[in-house]
Design a protein around this motif. Structure first.
Motif, PDB file in Angstrom:
ATOM      1  N   PHE A  15      32.456  30.465  91.098  1.00  0.00           N
ATOM      2  CA  PHE A  15      33.019  29.385  90.294  1.00  0.00           C
ATOM      3  C   PHE A  15      32.847  28.061  91.021  1.00  0.00           C
ATOM      4  N   GLY A  18      35.585  25.232  88.455  1.00  0.00           N
ATOM      5  CA  GLY A  18      36.126  25.961  87.319  1.00  0.00           C
ATOM      6  C   GLY A  18      35.096  26.571  86.389  1.00  0.00           C
ATOM      7  N   TYR A  19      33.818  26.276  86.586  1.00  0.00           N
ATOM      8  CA  TYR A  19      32.758  26.841  85.748  1.00  0.00           C
ATOM      9  C   TYR A  19      32.171  28.066  86.428  1.00  0.00           C
ATOM     10  N   GLN A  20      32.051  29.152  85.664  1.00  0.00           N
ATOM     11  CA  GLN A  20      31.535  30.398  86.212  1.00  0.00           C
ATOM     12  C   GLN A  20      30.011  30.392  86.210  1.00  0.00           C
ATOM     13  N   SER A  41      40.596  36.790  90.568  1.00  0.00           N
ATOM     14  CA  SER A  41      40.399  36.491  89.157  1.00  0.00           C
ATOM     15  C   SER A  41      40.250  37.813  88.409  1.00  0.00           C
ATOM     16  N   ASN A  46      36.760  36.230  93.845  1.00  0.00           N
ATOM     17  CA  ASN A  46      35.599  35.390  93.588  1.00  0.00           C
ATOM     18  C   ASN A  46      35.687  34.146  94.447  1.00  0.00           C
ATOM     19  N   HIS A  48      35.526  30.254  94.826  1.00  0.00           N
ATOM     20  CA  HIS A  48      35.750  29.056  94.027  1.00  0.00           C
ATOM     21  C   HIS A  48      35.406  27.863  94.914  1.00  0.00           C
TER      22      HIS A  48
END
Length: 54
Positions: A15, A18-20, A41, A46, A48
């Protein structure tokens, strides 16, 4: 490489702001990175990434 450096599977989504990103071959320049966190998550850890803001 960030996933592997943090003992995560290399195909684990990352991420950024905030975008995967499912394509883990996406390049992220060190100059862009402000902070890297491991966040849980949906029961899965994950990476970030927060970027530098001017």
């Amino acid at each position: 490489m960030l996933n592997e450096q943090n003992n995560l599977p290399k195909d684990r989504p990352v991420f950024i702001e905030g975008y995967q990103f499912n394509d883990t071959t996406t390049l992220v320049y060190n100059e862009m990175i402000d902070n890297i966190e491991l966040i849980d998550s949906n029961g899965q850890k994950n990476i970030h990434i927060s970027t530098i803001r001017n």
